[in-house]
Design an enzyme around this catalytic site. Structure first.
Site, PDB file in Angstrom:
ATOM      1  N   ASP A 192     -46.695  42.209  69.116  1.00  0.00           N
ATOM      2  CA  ASP A 192     -46.345  41.219  70.154  1.00  0.00           C
ATOM      3  C   ASP A 192     -47.623  40.720  70.847  1.00  0.00           C
ATOM      4  O   ASP A 192     -47.780  40.903  72.049  1.00  0.00           O
ATOM      5  CB  ASP A 192     -45.349  41.819  71.170  1.00  0.00           C
ATOM      6  CG  ASP A 192     -45.932  42.954  71.997  1.00  0.00           C
ATOM      7  OD1 ASP A 192     -46.850  43.649  71.503  1.00  0.00           O
ATOM      8  OD2 ASP A 192     -45.499  43.145  73.154  1.00  0.00           O
ATOM      9  N   ASP A 225     -52.893  44.025  70.982  1.00  0.00           N
ATOM     10  CA  ASP A 225     -52.317  43.796  69.640  1.00  0.00           C
ATOM     11  C   ASP A 225     -53.301  42.982  68.800  1.00  0.00           C
ATOM     12  O   ASP A 225     -53.486  43.258  67.609  1.00  0.00           O
ATOM     13  CB  ASP A 225     -51.022  42.992  69.736  1.00  0.00           C
ATOM     14  CG  ASP A 225     -49.939  43.685  70.539  1.00  0.00           C
ATOM     15  OD1 ASP A 225     -49.057  44.300  69.950  1.00  0.00           O
ATOM     16  OD2 ASP A 225     -50.011  43.621  71.782  1.00  0.00           O
ATOM     17  N   ASN A 278     -44.955  41.092  75.061  1.00  0.00           N
ATOM     18  CA  ASN A 278     -45.870  40.716  76.141  1.00  0.00           C
ATOM     19  C   ASN A 278     -45.651  39.273  76.595  1.00  0.00           C
ATOM     20  O   ASN A 278     -45.785  38.950  77.773  1.00  0.00           O
ATOM     21  CB  ASN A 278     -47.320  40.884  75.687  1.00  0.00           C
ATOM     22  CG  ASN A 278     -47.712  42.344  75.522  1.00  0.00           C
ATOM     23  OD1 ASN A 278     -47.447  43.155  76.396  1.00  0.00           O
ATOM     24  ND2 ASN A 278     -48.318  42.680  74.393  1.00  0.00           N
ATOM     25  N   THR A 315     -46.466  47.977  67.434  1.00  0.00           N
ATOM     26  CA  THR A 315     -47.210  47.982  68.695  1.00  0.00           C
ATOM     27  C   THR A 315     -46.556  47.094  69.755  1.00  0.00           C
ATOM     28  O   THR A 315     -47.214  46.673  70.708  1.00  0.00           O
ATOM     29  CB  THR A 315     -48.675  47.546  68.460  1.00  0.00           C
ATOM     30  OG1 THR A 315     -48.676  46.198  67.988  1.00  0.00           O
ATOM     31  CG2 THR A 315     -49.389  48.455  67.482  1.00  0.00           C
ATOM     32  N   PHE A 318     -44.415  50.291  78.732  1.00  0.00           N
ATOM     33  CA  PHE A 318     -43.899  48.928  78.523  1.00  0.00           C
ATOM     34  C   PHE A 318     -43.049  48.773  77.254  1.00  0.00           C
ATOM     35  O   PHE A 318     -41.949  48.213  77.306  1.00  0.00           O
ATOM     36  CB  PHE A 318     -45.049  47.902  78.508  1.00  0.00           C
ATOM     37  CG  PHE A 318     -44.559  46.535  78.131  1.00  0.00           C
ATOM     38  CD1 PHE A 318     -43.827  45.785  79.031  1.00  0.00           C
ATOM     39  CD2 PHE A 318     -44.773  46.018  76.855  1.00  0.00           C
ATOM     40  CE1 PHE A 318     -43.325  44.528  78.687  1.00  0.00           C
ATOM     41  CE2 PHE A 318     -44.275  44.781  76.497  1.00  0.00           C
ATOM     42  CZ  PHE A 318     -43.554  44.033  77.413  1.00  0.00           C
ATOM     43  N   ASN A 319     -43.542  49.208  76.099  1.00  0.00           N
ATOM     44  CA  ASN A 319     -42.817  48.897  74.851  1.00  0.00           C
ATOM     45  C   ASN A 319     -41.418  49.520  74.818  1.00  0.00           C
ATOM     46  O   ASN A 319     -40.466  48.894  74.331  1.00  0.00           O
ATOM     47  CB  ASN A 319     -43.613  49.363  73.620  1.00  0.00           C
ATOM     48  CG  ASN A 319     -44.846  48.515  73.396  1.00  0.00           C
ATOM     49  OD1 ASN A 319     -44.908  47.359  73.814  1.00  0.00           O
ATOM     50  ND2 ASN A 319     -45.863  49.099  72.764  1.00  0.00           N
ATOM     51  N   HIS A 355     -54.522  50.693  73.641  1.00  0.00           N
ATOM     52  CA  HIS A 355     -53.244  51.263  73.199  1.00  0.00           C
ATOM     53  C   HIS A 355     -52.974  50.983  71.715  1.00  0.00           C
ATOM     54  O   HIS A 355     -52.765  51.890  70.912  1.00  0.00           O
ATOM     55  CB  HIS A 355     -52.086  50.645  73.986  1.00  0.00           C
ATOM     56  CG  HIS A 355     -52.215  50.714  75.472  1.00  0.00           C
ATOM     57  ND1 HIS A 355     -52.717  49.683  76.237  1.00  0.00           N
ATOM     58  CD2 HIS A 355     -51.895  51.689  76.338  1.00  0.00           C
ATOM     59  CE1 HIS A 355     -52.686  50.000  77.504  1.00  0.00           C
ATOM     60  NE2 HIS A 355     -52.204  51.231  77.609  1.00  0.00           N
ATOM     61  N   ASP A 356     -52.927  49.683  71.393  1.00  0.00           N
ATOM     62  CA  ASP A 356     -52.448  49.298  70.065  1.00  0.00           C
ATOM     63  C   ASP A 356     -53.454  49.589  68.945  1.00  0.00           C
ATOM     64  O   ASP A 356     -53.051  50.051  67.862  1.00  0.00           O
ATOM     65  CB  ASP A 356     -52.038  47.819  70.075  1.00  0.00           C
ATOM     66  CG  ASP A 356     -50.851  47.590  71.017  1.00  0.00           C
ATOM     67  OD1 ASP A 356     -50.218  48.583  71.425  1.00  0.00           O
ATOM     68  OD2 ASP A 356     -50.566  46.434  71.340  1.00  0.00           O
TER      69      ASP A 356
HETATM   70  C1  BDR Z   1     -48.257  48.487  75.441  1.00  0.00           C
HETATM   71  O1  BDR Z   1     -47.746  47.438  76.251  1.00  0.00           O
HETATM   72  C2  BDR Z   1     -48.342  46.218  75.901  1.00  0.00           C
HETATM   73  O2  BDR Z   1     -48.627  45.459  77.043  1.00  0.00           O
HETATM   74  C3  BDR Z   1     -49.546  46.539  75.094  1.00  0.00           C
HETATM   75  O3  BDR Z   1     -49.781  45.524  74.128  1.00  0.00           O
HETATM   76  C4  BDR Z   1     -49.207  47.855  74.434  1.00  0.00           C
HETATM   77  O4  BDR Z   1     -48.517  47.665  73.218  1.00  0.00           O
HETATM   78  C5  BDR Z   1     -48.895  49.528  76.330  1.00  0.00           C
HETATM   79  O5  BDR Z   1     -47.944  50.069  77.187  1.00  0.00           O
HETATM   80 CA    CA Z   2     -48.410  45.487  72.157  1.00  0.00          CA
END
Ligand code: BDR
Ligand code: CA
Length: 312
Positions: free
Chosen positions: A9, A14, A38, A122, A164-165, A239-240
């Site tokens: 996303d 990402d 996102n 991701t 978030f995801n 993160h990703d």
């Molecule tokens: C995740 O949330 C998104 O904003 C980032 O791309 C990542 O995948 C981190 O919590």
């Molecule tokens: Ca992401």
């Protein structure tokens, strides 16, 4: 080479994960699938196409997936990723077009190479959940799902207990976690170990005027400003890219098998990852599914590979 599908996303991290993947010879990148996360789906898809064009990889198909979560309303993160999802970067409009439907693409490719395909996810897990709903059992025919999502015990990044995801589509996260697939999870605790200092990135970009370097500098501006304010250090979490790294270099993370499930509906807890650590309950009766969770990251080792691959 390992056949890999990235379900993304984009989103700044990402985009960095995609660039790391396209520059990794260990991967046969068979396609990107995009999801609302996102930013809205049209934008995540456009961003995926733009990033592949920047990398000269228009041979990699981009397939559009879900425009909204299974049940909840979308929750976008413009404040982190910028109004168009790629920070302050201004890439040319894409010349390529999406190649088809993400759910069909996932099912067809996993079926064509039973037990071989790694799916690195991701973003919110809506596409994977829809693939499982359309073709029950399909996810357990992937070699592995490497998922960035959830938080084990630390504070969340979007609500007190959620990452978030998983927060963005908790029903999908629950369905995927309980699908019986072989899952490696990158929870927030692991991603939080992996911090890219702004100065380190700037050092690596110094003297470079090529499009890739300019993109990396501009794309990271917004998220770095956001995270600098939140954490009091100049930089950002990766993160990703960590999920991409884990899919090709498992030795970069120490993992722990944990039984996990996802709370789909709580007013304060939708998307919360529930870890069943009850010692008096035998394995098969713990909630959810047993998943390998990344708990300790070899940070210098990862950063070296990441920067090397990103800026090739
Ligand atoms: C995740 O949330 C998104 O904003 C980032 O791309 C990542 O995948 C981190 O919590
Ligand atoms: Ca992401």
């Amino acid at each position: 080479m390992r056949p890999v599908i990235l379900d993304v996303d984009p989103g700044v991290d990402d985009a960095l994960a995609i660039l790391m993947a396209v520059h990794s010879p260990e991967m046969e990148l068979i396609g990107l699938t995009t999801v609302s996360g996102n930013v809205p789906l049209d934008q995540t898809t456009e961003n995926a196409l733009k990033v592949l064009e920047l990398a000269g990889r228009t041979d990699v198909p981009v397939c559009m997936g879900a425009a909204k979560p299974l049940v909840r309303q979308p929750h976008y993160t413009y404040e982190v990723h910028g109004p168009e999802g790629l920070g302050a970067a201004d890439l040319p409009d894409p010349e390529t077009m999406p190649a088809g439907d993400a759910i069909d693409f996932l099912i067809e490719n996993i079926e064509a190479r039973l037990g071989e395909v790694i799916v690195v996810a991701t973003g919110p897990l809506t596409n994977l959940a829809l693939a499982e709903a359309r073709c029950p059992g399909i996810l357990s025919h992937a070699r592995r799902l490497v998922i960035m999502g959830g938080v084990l015990h630390e504070p969340g990044n979007i609500s007190p207990h959620t990452e978030f995801n998983f927060h963005a589509d908790p029903h999908a996260a629950r369905l995927v976690v309980n699908s019986g697939a072989n899952i490696a999870l990158v929870p927030l605790e692991a991603a939080r170990q992996l911090w890219l200092e702004q100065d380190l990135l700037l050092q690596r970009l110094a003297g470079r005027e090529d499009a890739l370097a300019l993109f990396c500098a501009a794309a990271t501006q917004t998220v770095m400003a956001f995270e600098t304010q939140r954490y009091g250090r100049k930089g950002m979490h990766l993160h990703d890219p960590l999920a991409v790294g884990l899919s090709i270099f498992p030795e970069l993370c120490k993992v722990q098998p944990l039984w996990i499930d996802v709370e789909p509906d709580g007013e304060l807890t939708a998307g919360q990852l529930v870890v069943d650590r009850r010692p008096f309950v035998i394995d098969g009766h713990l909630v959810g599914n047993q998943v390998e969770c990344a708990v300790k990251v070899d940070v210098p080792g990862f950063l070296e590979v990441f920067l090397d691959r990103l800026l090739k």
